[in-house]
Structures are given as C-alpha cells and as structure tokens.
Write a protein that holds these residues in place. Structure first.
Motif, PDB file in Angstrom:
ATOM      1  N   PHE A   1      18.330  -5.618  -0.667  1.00 53.99           N
ATOM      2  CA  PHE A   1      16.253  -5.486  -1.017  1.00 53.99           C
ATOM      3  C   PHE A   1      15.509  -6.045  -0.640  1.00 53.99           C
ATOM      4  N   PHE A   2      16.280  -6.746   0.618  1.00 50.67           N
ATOM      5  CA  PHE A   2      15.330  -7.049   1.886  1.00 50.67           C
ATOM      6  C   PHE A   2      13.507  -5.968   2.302  1.00 50.67           C
ATOM      7  N   ILE A   3      14.863  -5.104   2.044  1.00 54.01           N
ATOM      8  CA  ILE A   3      14.031  -3.674   3.046  1.00 54.01           C
ATOM      9  C   ILE A   3      12.045  -3.298   1.444  1.00 54.01           C
ATOM     10  N   LEU A   4      13.246  -3.796   0.219  1.00 55.45           N
ATOM     11  CA  LEU A   4      12.444  -2.748  -0.831  1.00 55.45           C
ATOM     12  C   LEU A   4      10.199  -3.457  -0.529  1.00 55.45           C
ATOM     13  N   ILE A   5       9.842  -4.835  -0.853  1.00 58.96           N
ATOM     14  CA  ILE A   5       8.504  -5.092  -0.401  1.00 58.96           C
ATOM     15  C   ILE A   5       8.038  -4.557   0.952  1.00 58.96           C
ATOM     16  N   PRO A   6       8.108  -4.975   1.382  1.00 57.73           N
ATOM     17  CA  PRO A   6       7.519  -4.479   3.363  1.00 57.73           C
ATOM     18  C   PRO A   6       8.273  -3.003   3.385  1.00 57.73           C
ATOM     19  N   CYS A   7       8.879  -2.330   2.541  1.00 57.40           N
ATOM     20  CA  CYS A   7       8.723  -0.448   2.419  1.00 57.40           C
ATOM     21  C   CYS A   7       7.379  -0.232   1.516  1.00 57.40           C
ATOM     22  N   LEU A   8       7.046  -1.586   0.045  1.00 55.89           N
ATOM     23  CA  LEU A   8       6.036  -0.601  -0.690  1.00 55.89           C
ATOM     24  C   LEU A   8       5.082  -1.091  -0.609  1.00 55.89           C
ATOM     25  N   ASN A   9       4.777  -2.013   0.572  1.00 55.69           N
ATOM     26  CA  ASN A   9       3.611  -2.675   1.069  1.00 55.69           C
ATOM     27  C   ASN A   9       3.174  -1.443   3.051  1.00 55.69           C
ATOM     28  N   SER A  10       4.148  -0.493   2.808  1.00 52.06           N
ATOM     29  CA  SER A  10       4.477  -0.088   4.768  1.00 52.06           C
ATOM     30  C   SER A  10       2.799   1.248   5.051  1.00 52.06           C
ATOM     31  N   PRO A  11       1.842   1.286   5.976  1.00 52.44           N
ATOM     32  CA  PRO A  11       0.932   1.754   6.162  1.00 52.44           C
ATOM     33  C   PRO A  11       1.197   3.187   5.583  1.00 52.44           C
ATOM     34  N   HIS A  12       2.626   3.555   6.136  1.00 49.30           N
ATOM     35  CA  HIS A  12       3.316   5.081   5.547  1.00 49.30           C
ATOM     36  C   HIS A  12       3.297   5.556   4.232  1.00 49.30           C
ATOM     37  N   ASP A  13       2.974   6.634   3.783  1.00 52.33           N
ATOM     38  CA  ASP A  13       2.406   6.741   2.481  1.00 52.33           C
ATOM     39  C   ASP A  13       4.050   7.146   2.109  1.00 52.33           C
ATOM     40  N   GLY A  14       4.953   8.004   3.727  1.00 52.05           N
ATOM     41  CA  GLY A  14       5.890   8.193   2.898  1.00 52.05           C
ATOM     42  C   GLY A  14       7.009   7.687   2.786  1.00 52.05           C
ATOM     43  N   VAL A  15       6.707   6.160   3.240  1.00 51.22           N
ATOM     44  CA  VAL A  15       7.399   5.209   3.300  1.00 51.22           C
ATOM     45  C   VAL A  15       8.010   4.936   1.433  1.00 51.22           C
ATOM     46  N   ARG A  16       6.270   4.633   1.599  1.00 56.09           N
ATOM     47  CA  ARG A  16       5.844   3.843   0.068  1.00 56.09           C
ATOM     48  C   ARG A  16       6.045   4.390  -0.771  1.00 56.09           C
ATOM     49  N   TRP A  17       5.921   6.134  -0.907  1.00 58.54           N
ATOM     50  CA  TRP A  17       6.672   6.441  -2.428  1.00 58.54           C
ATOM     51  C   TRP A  17       8.294   6.937  -2.197  1.00 58.54           C
ATOM     52  N   ARG A  18       8.668   7.071  -1.081  1.00 58.02           N
ATOM     53  CA  ARG A  18      10.091   7.213  -1.071  1.00 58.02           C
ATOM     54  C   ARG A  18      10.752   5.906  -1.256  1.00 58.02           C
ATOM     55  N   CYS A  19      10.176   4.738  -1.318  1.00 62.70           N
ATOM     56  CA  CYS A  19      11.339   3.315  -1.876  1.00 62.70           C
ATOM     57  C   CYS A  19      10.740   3.046  -3.335  1.00 62.70           C
ATOM     58  N   CYS A  20       9.493   4.061  -4.163  1.00 62.86           N
ATOM     59  CA  CYS A  20       9.663   3.391  -5.496  1.00 62.86           C
ATOM     60  C   CYS A  20      10.847   4.314  -5.853  1.00 62.86           C
TER      61      CYS A  20
END
Length: 324
Positions: free
Chosen positions: A114-133
């Motif tokens: 779970f340590f990756i979740l908040i950084p991925c949600l806050n990523s500047p990369h669209d594809g990283v954010r929506w894939r984390c969701c």
C-alpha cells in the motif's frame, strides 16, 4: 491427452498468461479442447494430476512478481514529471492483474504494497493516477479486509478530490469506480463518504458532461439506496429527484437506463421522494408514458422499459387506478 508444444506456447502467450496453477490448468484445458474435446470432457483425476505436474514449473511466483513491480513504483520516481511513465503504468497493470484474486489482494497489503498508493494518486502522470484508481477499485471490490485497510490509509478524500478536479477524464472515471467499490456493502466506508460530503460529489458527477461519470454515479446511488434506505432522506433533500428528472428530459442516450434505475431505487418505499416526483411541473407521468412508447420495441431497451413501468406503478399508482 497430449500436452503439445503448441499448447504450452498458447498457455504462455500474453496477455492471457495465467497467474497461478488454477489458471494454468484452465488455460491448458482450453488450449487442448480443440485438439481432443472428447478426452478433455472425460479427463481422469490421474491425467489432471499429470497435467498439474507438467505445468508446475511454469507457475508464477506472485509475491516475487508483485515485489518487482513495487520496486519500479518507488515514490520519488512516481512523483517525478521527468520520468517516462510507461514502465510504471505496466507495473500497475501487472499488480492489478494479480490482485484480481481476493487472497492475492490481501497479500498485497500484508507485504506492504500500500505504500505506493498515495504517491501514485498524486503522480503528475495521468496514466499512473488512473491506473492506481483501477488498482484500488480492484482490491476493494467485494473485499471487506482491503476495504478496511484502504479506509485506514485515508484514501477516500484523495479519491473524491480526483473525482471533482482531476484534469484527466479517465482519472475521474476510475476515481469514482474506486469510491464505489470501497463503499459497497461497507458501512464504515459509507459513513466516511457521508462525512466527506460525498453525495455532493455524486451530484456534480451527474451534472457533468461525461457519460461514464453519470452512469457510475447512478449505479453507486442505486446501490447505496438499496443497502441503506436511510440515505434516501438526504438525497431527496439535496434535490436528487429534480436532478434525475432534468437529466431524463434530455435527448435519449445510454445513461437514461441507469438514471431511471437510480430514481426507482430512491422512490421505492420513500413517500417524500414519491411526492417530489409528482410535482406538476415535472410532467413525469407523461414523460414515462412517452418513453415507453418510444423504446418498447427495442430489444436493447427492455430493462429501461421495465424501469419506466415500475416507476409509473410506484409514483402514480393511485392516478392510474382512478383513470381506469
């Protein structure tokens, strides 16, 4: 049964590569079915054990594969605008494929994923954010353990903010998917959602120009009304009936079936919502009659037609009896 070289290659062919022994066995059966259907339907336990043994060396170490993906998704890299997001997006997709299994989803949390979740949600990369969701929705769907763990991470406010403000349409849609999965049949998550003024976010999602947001918001509202009828008072007071009626008056499209389902869930057994629907300026009875006439012969509109008929009986039952 003969496990041919071609069958093994078919088993390992991406993107359908099995993730565990059960998956390997299933795909092996599918792959050989066209070669010998009679044998496959009558495969003995002995042959099945032989196949499992033959495939044992091909099985994937799930934890090791997830760990590799987690290494790729270190926070500094995820949050850097200069990084190429391609490899990170593939890592998130790989994890999401694995955690489609509830046991693996639980293991994902237990190994510290779970340590990756908040950084991925806050990523500047669209594809990283929506894939984390998408990942969050996958691990919480029908999974009480992961629902509780995601709540502890306090991800719900971040997801709601994404739903409202993210510049990427796909990220907004996937954020709502994650919220819906998190709150499904989880009273604690539903309480947190209410405390975050989540219904206002859903109302604005309905008002958006994005069809997928309207559909997902309608589906979530339908589920919430069915799971906890006490929400109906809040929704009625917030003007959801008027919003549903206004949206249904627009040109017919694929969202209307879901809007009607949500309106039905809100009105059933709830006199204040029924009374609101009967407001003369809404002309709702005329609308429902006209909609039935418009779509009654369309096979793809059978459910929508049924929703219209049921709404007529729920909201205008007394009027219909008098007319007769």
């Amino acid at each position: 049964m003969i496990l041919t070289r071609e069958t093994v290659f078919k088993i390992m062919e991406p993107p359908r590569q099995p993730r565990d022994m059960q998956g390997l066995l299933r795909f092996a059966i599918e792959g050989t079915a066209s070669e010998d259907r009679t044998t496959m339907t009558s495969m003995t336990d002995e042959r099945r054990r032989w196949l499992e043994e033959a495939l044992r060396g091909l099985s994937v170490d799930v934890v090791a594969e997830i760990s590799k993906s987690l290494n790729i998704l270190n926070p500094d890299r995820v949050e850097s605008p200069e990084e190429d997001p391609g490899e990170m997006e593939e890592a998130l997709e790989m994890i999401t494929d694995f955690v489609d299994s509830m046991d693996t989803a639980n293991d994902f949390h237990k190994i510290g994923g779970f340590f990756i979740l908040i950084p991925c949600l806050n990523s500047p990369h669209d594809g990283v954010r929506w894939r984390c969701c998408q990942l969050i929705g996958t691990i919480t769907q029908n999974n009480p353990y992961c629902q509780q763990q995601v709540l502890k991470e306090d991800l719900l406010p971040i997801l709601l903010k994404m739903l409202e403000n993210d510049d990427c349409e796909e990220a907004r849609v996937k954020a709502l998917f994650a919220i819906s999965c998190l709150t499904r049949e989880c009273p604690e998550a539903q309480d947190a959602f209410v405390n975050c003024d989540g219904f206002s976010s859903l109302l604005r999602a309905l008002q958006s120009s994005v069809g997928k947001l309207k559909i997902k918001a309608s589906f979530m509202l339908t589920c919430l009304c069915n799971e906890d009828p006490s929400f109906k008072d809040t929704l009625c007071n917030m003007g959801f009936v008027e919003q549903f009626v206004a949206l249904l008056q627009r040109d017919h499209d694929s969202t209307h079936e879901h809007l009607l389902a949500a309106l039905l869930a809100l009105t059933q057994g709830h006199p204040p919502s029924i009374e609101e629907c009967r407001r003369s300026e809404f002309l709702l009875r005329e609308f429902l009659d006209n909609r039935i006439e418009l779509i009654k012969d369309r096979d793809e509109c059978l459910e929508e037609t049924e929703y219209c008929r049921t709404l007529l009986s729920v909201i205008f039952k007394e009027d219909i009896v008098e007319d007769r």
